[in-house]
Design a protein around this motif. Structure first.
Motif: not given
Length: 737
Positions: A391-396, A566-574, A576-583, A588-594
């Motif tokens: 998922p990190a390849q789609d990081m914004r 792997a850390t970037f990938g998990i952070t992006v998935a939650i 930015q992409e909103g998977h399991l974000a409620g946990l 509101t999912p969105g880009p990671l802090v710059s």
């Protein structure tokens, strides 16, 4: 190094009262300094060298009345009705009467009323910047419209920014850390002493940091990051030295000698682990972004203090604790008894107690299991971490806006109502600053720029220009179609800049919070490879000094790349992409802090090297003392796996406590660090590292002779504290299977 620290440990043990008094005096003086000199923190993100920052600087000189903080009051009529100008006028008048407000704009005069007439925006301009707006002014601003009957009034804008409050949620992390320490040591005294030692270090570091706020501008995030790291590494460093001290006591050394050797061996690992963290954090200064440099240096300072406290105050505490540092069962059994002349103030005595071998723990079993299954574990670990990286390849990345604030907060309510009534673009307004040599040149340039900007894809509207008194500087408010962090808005910013670059007779620069966020992200993205190369390169050299090996530092760096991916990938998935974000409380999912990627790389690399040094230093220590490479690997895992596990759980709990905060910046940093520590400690350092060390065998400690002659002998493994075994001893050491 080991000899020097050995002497320091024994000195602190003998002079426990003086050492404790010095630290308490220092804490008192710095506490008084923090109470009397502490200044306000800042939420400003200055970006020297960028177009948006240049425009802001010009604005402060040429248009000072527009350089202060701004606020936006959203007024909404009940559904199915329209706003009455007479009903909105009291809200405008109340805002205008706030001390420090230059003007509050009537939305019916500025045209800031929605097409259906239900929503209106009251723009409020303060005479001072965000950092200078007082709490009283903010309270007065938030109270505007409280008496407006039949209307909903919400308050937003940059003036609503505030300091992050650290409270009971973070205390949960400390509580978990205390429980882990009690379980690890089996002694309330040992656990409490370790925690107290770390807390004193954090208090000294934070007091010193706040004392400096009167002369330096400290971002509001910097103290939180410093607290987070200082507490985590402070507990871990104290844990590591205390564990080694208890081990030496169990082997029959007199307390003072045990403290000296623990400080000489484990303390050496702490010094170099801390040095790696400090290098990684201080290295943030090379990026050239002031707020990031301050964050890195502030955190590096608290880490440095944690190292000093662990090396000096902890041996003094060990002296105060006496036999209570041991578990109650061991104390009841009588513990080791020392030969004549080797009391607690003895130096080299050995115990006369029964020295039957202690039962081996899980670390030895795990080390032997990794030796047998090293290839399957390596394949599974690398493939698994690689999959998590995808998922990190789609990081914004972007600076956070009110759209990611906690639901129900005033800033979020104002943001949502503005989007509902006018569109998301009204939350991401841009400002074009036009500077001409005279009023005529400025006017001509404004006309040309307005036409070009209106014709740009992604632009909804351009407001009429606002001119300074001389007519030489004009402001053009630009409303994009999309929100402040949308890709379409970023594309529009770049296209606007390209279009107005050809306007002659005036200098035109694009700024505003949205443009500044885009510039921050671009500069950080460009600096990331340079920073990564610098930090990894310096740390590899440092580890080469520590371990006198070429492959061990290289392996450590490659393992870190797996961790951070792997850390970037998990952070992006939650996030930015909103998977399991409620946990984790992400509304509101969105880009990671710059600045999260570069900050995460710096911190995680330092912490990853902590575990590398803790584990491998014991392997190196046993190897130079005569053990076979395979036996040294198993011994390193056996003796330190429990400590590293406890250290990782403590760090994870401390970082995880910050995930409970509402602030999106701190939440994402705390989450990413917690996940990174879990991955690095349990997957990389305790699984992949021993597997690689087992595969490499003696080659792991290979170093070209030419390099070996140049490198200084730092002796962190304490080889000079023990007689060196004969060469044949190494060869005849049995290999555990």
């Amino acid at each position: 190094m080991a000899t020097l620290l050995y002497r320091l440990g024994r000195f602190s043990f003998r002079r426990r009262g003086r050492i404790a008094a010095v630290w308490l005096l220092l804490l008192t003086l710095l506490g008084i300094g923090a109470a009397t000199l502490m200044g306000p923190t800042s939420d400003k993100f200055s970006m020297p060298g960028t177009e948006s920052q240049r425009a802001l600087d010009d604005l402060g000189r040429q248009f000072p009345q527009a350089d202060g903080a701004t606020g936006t009051i959203v007024v909404v009529a009940p559904e199915g009705t329209k706003l009455d100008p007479a009903a909105v006028a009291p809200v405008v008048g109340e805002a205008s009467g706030i001390d420090g407000v230059i003007a509050a704009m009537d939305p019916f005069r500025t045209g800031a009323v929605s097409q259906d007439g239900r929503y209106a925006l009251v723009q409020v301009q303060f005479d001072k910047g965000v950092d200078e707006v007082t709490d009283e002014q903010k309270s007065a601003y938030e109270a505007v419209g409280a008496d407006a009957e039949g209307l909903r009034v919400e308050h937003g804008g940059e003036v609503m920014g505030g300091e992050v409050e650290v409270g009971s949620t973070e205390a949960l992390g400390v509580l978990v850390a205390a429980v882990v320490l009690v379980v690890t040591f089996g002694s309330l005294v040992a656990a409490g002493m370790t925690l107290l030692n770390a807390l004193i270090g954090v208090a000294v570091g934070m007091a010193g940091l706040f004392s400096l706020t009167s002369v330096i501008e400290l971002t509001s995030t910097a103290p939180i990051l410093a607290l987070m790291l200082g507490l985590a590494v402070g507990i871990d460093y104290s844990l590591f030295i205390t564990s080694r001290y208890r081990q030496y006591l169990g082997e029959g050394l007199a307390p003072e000698e045990a403290a000296g050797r623990a400080t000489g061996t484990a303390g050496s690992a702490v010094v170099f682990a801390g040095a790696t963290v400090v290098i990684a954090l201080a290295g943030l200064s090379v990026v050239g972004i002031p707020f990031l440099s301050i964050m890195g240096l502030a955190a590096a300072g608290t880490v440095a203090v944690a190292v000093l406290v662990a090396l000096t105050l902890l041996p003094a505490f060990l002296s105060f604790a006496g036999r209570k540092i041991l578990p109650r069962k061991q104390r009841r059994a009588g513990g080791p008894t020392f030969e004549k002349g080797t009391t607690e103030k003895g130096t080299t005595g050995k115990s006369t107690a029964d020295k039957s071998p202690a039962p081996e723990g899980f670390g030895f079993t795990w080390g032997r299991l990794v030796t047998r299954l090293r290839v399957p574990l390596l394949i599974a670990g690398i493939l698994g971490l690689g999959a998590l990286t995808l998922p990190a390849q789609d990081m914004r990345i972007a600076l956070p806006d009110a759209g990611t604030a906690a639901e129900g907060s005033p800033a979020r309510e104002a943001y949502d109502l503005t989007s509902e009534g006018f569109g998301e673009g009204f939350n991401g307004r841009l400002i074009a600053v036009v500077n001409g040599k005279d009023a005529q040149a400025t006017g001509t340039a404004v006309e040309q720029a307005t036409a070009l900007i209106k014709d740009t894809d992604g632009v909804l509207a351009v407001a009429p220009p606002q001119l300074n008194e001389q007519g030489t500087t004009a402001l053009l408010a630009i409303i994009p179609e999309a929100g402040p962090t949308a890709v379409a808005t970023e594309d529009a910013v770049q296209e606007i800049r390209d279009r107005v670059a050809g306007v002659e007779g005036a200098d035109i620069a694009l700024t505003g919070a949205t443009a500044l966020g885009i510039d921050v992200s671009e500069k950080l993205a460009a600096a990331l490879p340079v920073y990564l190369l610098l930090v990894v390169g310096l740390s590899i050299l440092l580890l080469m000094l520590v371990f006198r090996s070429f492959l061990v530092p290289l392996k450590a760096a490659l393992g870190f790349l797996l961790t951070v991916g792997a850390t970037f990938g998990i952070t992006v998935a939650i996030f930015q992409e909103g998977h399991l974000a409620g946990l984790v409380g992400v509304d509101t999912p969105g880009p990671l802090v710059s600045f999260l990627p570069i900050l995460l790389i710096g911190i995680l690399f330092g912490l990853a090297m902590d575990y590398e040094v803790f584990l491998v230093s014991r392997m190196r220590e046993d190897f130079v003392h005569g053990a076979d490479p395979q036996a040294a690997m198993v011994s390193g895992m056996g003796h330190n796996a429990r400590v590293v596990t406890a250290a990782a759980l403590i760090m994870t709990s401390v970082f995880g406590g910050f995930v409970l905060l509402d602030d999106p910046i701190i939440k994402s940093i705390g989450f990413a660090l917690a996940v990174g520590v879990v991955i690095d400690a349990f997957v990389v350092r305790m699984t992949l590292v021993p597997a690689v060390m087992s595969l490499l065998g003696r080659a792991a400690w290979w170093l070209p002779r030419s390099v070996d002659k140049v490198l200084p002998d730092l002796d962190i493994e304490g080889e000079k504290l023990n007689p060196r075994p004969a060469p044949e001893t190494r060869e005849k050491t049995p290999v555990p299977v």
